[in-house]
Design an enzyme around this catalytic site. Structure first.
Site, PDB file in Angstrom:
ATOM      1  N   ILE A   6      29.620  -6.744  22.402  1.00  0.00           N
ATOM      2  CA  ILE A   6      28.343  -6.081  22.680  1.00  0.00           C
ATOM      3  C   ILE A   6      28.064  -5.013  21.637  1.00  0.00           C
ATOM      4  CG2 ILE A   6      27.043  -4.724  24.363  1.00  0.00           C
ATOM      5  CD1 ILE A   6      28.686  -6.055  26.579  1.00  0.00           C
ATOM      6  N   GLY A   7      29.089  -4.264  21.260  1.00  0.00           N
ATOM      7  CA  GLY A   7      28.900  -3.159  20.323  1.00  0.00           C
ATOM      8  C   GLY A   7      28.349  -3.586  18.981  1.00  0.00           C
ATOM      9  N   ASP A  13      41.249   5.509  17.594  1.00  0.00           N
ATOM     10  CA  ASP A  13      41.303   5.390  19.046  1.00  0.00           C
ATOM     11  C   ASP A  13      40.438   6.462  19.694  1.00  0.00           C
ATOM     12  OD1 ASP A  13      42.278   5.478  21.835  1.00  0.00           O
ATOM     13  OD2 ASP A  13      43.854   4.150  21.087  1.00  0.00           O
ATOM     14  N   VAL A  14      39.671   6.068  20.703  1.00  0.00           N
ATOM     15  CA  VAL A  14      38.789   7.013  21.392  1.00  0.00           C
ATOM     16  C   VAL A  14      39.596   8.056  22.167  1.00  0.00           C
ATOM     17  CG1 VAL A  14      38.531   5.733  23.568  1.00  0.00           C
ATOM     18  CG2 VAL A  14      36.621   7.097  22.704  1.00  0.00           C
ATOM     19  N   SER A  50      29.445  -1.208  34.798  1.00  0.00           N
ATOM     20  CA  SER A  50      29.665  -2.630  35.090  1.00  0.00           C
ATOM     21  C   SER A  50      29.207  -3.008  36.486  1.00  0.00           C
ATOM     22  CB  SER A  50      31.155  -2.949  34.954  1.00  0.00           C
ATOM     23  OG  SER A  50      31.469  -4.222  35.492  1.00  0.00           O
ATOM     24  N   TYR A  88      39.827  -2.322  37.136  1.00  0.00           N
ATOM     25  CA  TYR A  88      38.744  -2.301  36.151  1.00  0.00           C
ATOM     26  C   TYR A  88      37.476  -1.707  36.750  1.00  0.00           C
ATOM     27  CZ  TYR A  88      35.110  -3.970  32.998  1.00  0.00           C
ATOM     28  OH  TYR A  88      34.028  -4.050  32.158  1.00  0.00           O
ATOM     29  N   LYS A 138      35.509   1.686  35.510  1.00  0.00           N
ATOM     30  CA  LYS A 138      34.118   1.710  35.052  1.00  0.00           C
ATOM     31  C   LYS A 138      33.287   2.681  35.890  1.00  0.00           C
ATOM     32  CE  LYS A 138      32.916  -0.174  32.035  1.00  0.00           C
ATOM     33  NZ  LYS A 138      33.071   0.192  30.597  1.00  0.00           N
ATOM     34  N   ASN A 191      26.990 -10.197  33.646  1.00  0.00           N
ATOM     35  CA  ASN A 191      27.818 -11.109  32.842  1.00  0.00           C
ATOM     36  C   ASN A 191      27.155 -11.372  31.494  1.00  0.00           C
ATOM     37  OD1 ASN A 191      28.535 -11.666  35.814  1.00  0.00           O
ATOM     38  ND2 ASN A 191      30.202 -12.643  34.703  1.00  0.00           N
TER      39      ASN A 191
END
Length: 370
Positions: free
Chosen positions: A14-15, A59-60, A123, A181, A185, A210
């Protein structure tokens, strides 16, 4: 030239599409991505990252790297995350560290930076079983009992056994967190919105459904279901479907998602909101597998319906996108049939390592498949 946008996780599926969307609309784009081997097996930036974007590999969760990435940035799109419901149920520490701690580190750095707006990728998983109808009444279904699932009774039911009818899920539906997960989110979303309120920053959360399209990580067995099906077809193997394949989902093309993100950066009505980003249509997972089989010429590969339940999975969830239309002016533009045809064309030039059976064996070994 417009403002500078930092896209965390911008070398991902997506990014990278978002980076291209922003560049096409005259934004300057900087990407922060750790090029994780599960998505980028050779550890190098993928060819689909747009050349006009500046890439910082890091890394974030690293404070110094994040502070450097934020220098001169006006807007932030926080997409960096470990993705996958099944894997989150046993790699609990890693998922919590990347998703929860990574967001915390970013927000602390944002408190010291001159950033106007921050968007966080949330999400649909936080809705759990979505919304349903029991006769004339809307209900928020509970998780299906494990006894029911072991008996192969997949549909949502009332306590006295009536089957519930799934309906589009709006943002007002209360969270129902069925996986690590989903919990992560939800934490990312709420942390960002709380931060925005406390620090007087514009914050918005987008709840992705999705997402599918070209440039998905085909060798990652925990990525989107269409990428997993594509990996199976490329290796001339049938797609594997949990339960009976009748689960209904909302499949939205990645270019529509990228456009929704840009609109959320620009809309004066977006801050403070959590907004569904989806197609507004529902399809069964079995129908989607068969559609991709037709598009790729793999109709001889009959879907393998496993008839088992995977921990953290839900039965039905598809979106009401009224709020996205009202607040963002968002309207999906890529019809499913067109998107599937494009995905099939892209798949024709790809090579994928099929790790689906290995991933399922790992889940089974840990008792996460019933």
């Amino acid at each position: 030239m417009k403002e500078t946008v930092l896209v965390t996780g911008g070398a991902g599926f997506i990014g990278s599409h978002l980076a291209r969307e922003l560049l096409d609309h005259d934004y300057r784009v900087r990407i922060l991505d750790n090029l994780t081997p599960q998505v980028h097996p050779d550890g190098t930036p993928p060819a689909y990252v747009p050349p006009g974007a500046e890439l910082i590999v890091g890394d974030v969760r690293d404070r110094e790297t994040v502070a450097r990435a934020l220098q001169g940035v006006d807007l932030v799109c926080h997409l960096a995350a470990a993705v996958g419901v099944g894997q989150s149920m046993y790699e609990i520490e890693r998922y919590t560290s990347i998703n929860n701690l990574g967001t915390a580190v970013l927000l602390e750095a944002l408190a010291q930076a001159d950033v106007r707006r921050v968007l966080v990728a949330s999400s649909m998983s936080l809705y759990g079983e979505g919304l349903a109808r029991d006769g004339d009444r809307l209900v928020e279904p509970e998780e299906r009992p494990i006894e029911q699932l072991k008996a192969g009774q997949w549909e949502l039911r009332t306590p006295d056994g009536r089957v519930l009818e799934p309906v589009p899920t709006p943002e007002t539906k209360r969270p129902s967190l069925s996986s690590i997960y989903a919990l992560g989110k939800y934490d990312q979303e709420r942390m960002t919105l709380i931060f925005g309120r406390a620090y007087g920053r514009e914050a918005v959360a987008l709840r992705f459904f999705n997402v599918y399209g070209p440039d998905q990580a085909l060798s990652n067995p925990y990525t989107g279901v269409l990428a997993i099906f594509g990996s199976r077809f490329l290796n001339d193997r049938p797609p594997m479907l949990f339960e009976d394949g009748g689960q209904r989902r909302d499949f939205v093309h990645v270019r529509d998602v990228a456009r929704a993100c840009r609109l959320a950066l620009e809309s004066p009505r977006a801050p403070g909101q959590a907004i569904n980003v989806a197609s507004g249509e529902s399809r069964s997972v079995l129908d989607v597998a068969q559609a991709l089989a037709r598009a790729t010429g793999k109709t001889h590969l009959t879907p393998h319906v496993v008839g088992k339940y995977r921990a953290g999975d839900i039965r039905h969830c598809f979106a009401d996108i009224t709020l996205a239309r009202d607040l963002l002016g968002f309207e999906p533009r890529v019809p499913f049939e067109e998107g599937i045809a494009e995905l099939a064309e892209w798949l024709a030039g790809q090579i994928a390592v099929d790790r689906v059976e290995q991933a399922n064996e790992e889940l089974s070994r840990r008792g996460l498949v019933a």
